[in-house]
Design an enzyme around this catalytic site. Sequence first.
Site, PDB file in Angstrom:
ATOM      1  N   GLU A 158       0.687  -1.148   0.017  1.00  0.00           N
ATOM      2  CA  GLU A 158       0.110   0.071   0.089  1.00  0.00           C
ATOM      3  C   GLU A 158       0.772   1.264  -0.091  1.00  0.00           C
ATOM      4  O   GLU A 158       0.798   2.239   1.023  1.00  0.00           O
ATOM      5  CB  GLU A 158      -0.957  -0.114   1.052  1.00  0.00           C
ATOM      6  CG  GLU A 158      -2.201  -1.010   1.009  1.00  0.00           C
ATOM      7  CD  GLU A 158      -2.835  -0.948   2.123  1.00  0.00           C
ATOM      8  OE1 GLU A 158      -2.957  -0.212   3.110  1.00  0.00           O
ATOM      9  OE2 GLU A 158      -3.967  -1.740   2.163  1.00  0.00           O
TER      10      GLU A 158
ATOM     11  N   GLU B  56      -5.544  -7.968  -0.474  1.00  0.00           N
ATOM     12  CA  GLU B  56      -6.346  -7.658   0.804  1.00  0.00           C
ATOM     13  C   GLU B  56      -7.698  -7.448   0.480  1.00  0.00           C
ATOM     14  O   GLU B  56      -8.043  -6.786  -0.339  1.00  0.00           O
ATOM     15  CB  GLU B  56      -5.509  -6.506   1.780  1.00  0.00           C
ATOM     16  CG  GLU B  56      -4.336  -6.831   2.370  1.00  0.00           C
ATOM     17  CD  GLU B  56      -3.887  -5.688   3.180  1.00  0.00           C
ATOM     18  OE1 GLU B  56      -4.715  -4.831   3.817  1.00  0.00           O
ATOM     19  OE2 GLU B  56      -2.710  -5.619   3.541  1.00  0.00           O
TER      20      GLU B  56
END
Length: 341
Positions: free
Chosen positions: A164, A275
């Site tokens: 991320e 995710e």
Amino acid sequence: MALAPSALAAAMLAAAVLLPSGSLDQAQTGIAPKYRGVNLASAEFAPKKLPGVAGQDYIYPTKATAEPFAAMGMNSIRLPFLWERIQPEAKGPLNEEEAKRLDASLNDLRGFEQVILDLHNYGRFRGKPLARADRSADALADLWTRLAQRYKDRPGIAFGIMNEPHGIRATEWRAIAEETTAAIRRTGARNLILVPGSNWTGGHSWHNGGDGDNGAALAGFIDPGRNFAFEIHQYLDRDSSGSNPGCSGPRIGTERLQAVTRWLRQQKARAVLGEFGVDSSPACLAALDDMLGFLRQNGDVWIGWNYWAGGDWWGDYALGIQPKNGKERPQAAVLRKYLGR
């Protein structure tokens, strides 16, 4: 996982327009993703306690932790860990004690077809965003050169080069990611490389525009080894962060992944949903079921998924699926539906 990314609140559903079934530039294929599994999170815990005490502040997953997921039929583990623990000084040697902890965990997970090494650092080293201007981005290539040299002879290990990234322009991130990928290939490693986008690598915001437009910046991404996939994350709560209760509709996951799926197919690219997770409310379980069905129908581009999260230290975490007192969490029943071919 982005537990409280306020920046995501502005990145809602601008690009994720729900299209009629079968209209993603080609008919949906019905090919199931090859890799189906879970994040075993705990080695990245306590980032504010660097280096921290192993076994007290953080812990690597063991065979016992992973066994319930192997028994379910999962074949993939995403293993988050912290850069500063395994390489305390940028461009310095690996911390051999920490590397041996990682080695031991990987040995415990050998029964899985794939283990993703997930550098869980958000595009930062010691809190500072990577940048080419100050050469800090070179440190990422250095780290992955060292890790690739250590693990290149284990083809079941995939290299998730960064979790991320955010606060980095998408064009800048592409350059950093390509440099890192090229460095890995110079070691002779042929392992699968997972490349995230910037802007928290959200599927819903892949086409946000401006500096955060991953769709524009990452088109035509170059891997000299031609064995990479994009890593994309997608939560189903109101701001796609995974930090709020509830889900935003029974088809919200499918809606948020439509545009990026079409982009992947147009790019002739592949992706892993690294995710995603939901709480155990009936509405969220239905949304999870719908999104996993969408991934199954588009497995030509979605080659894998890893649910967030398992791990022994999660306690009563609403999205957690580590069995508690030997009892499976409600989300596991939905996941089981998609673990076969």
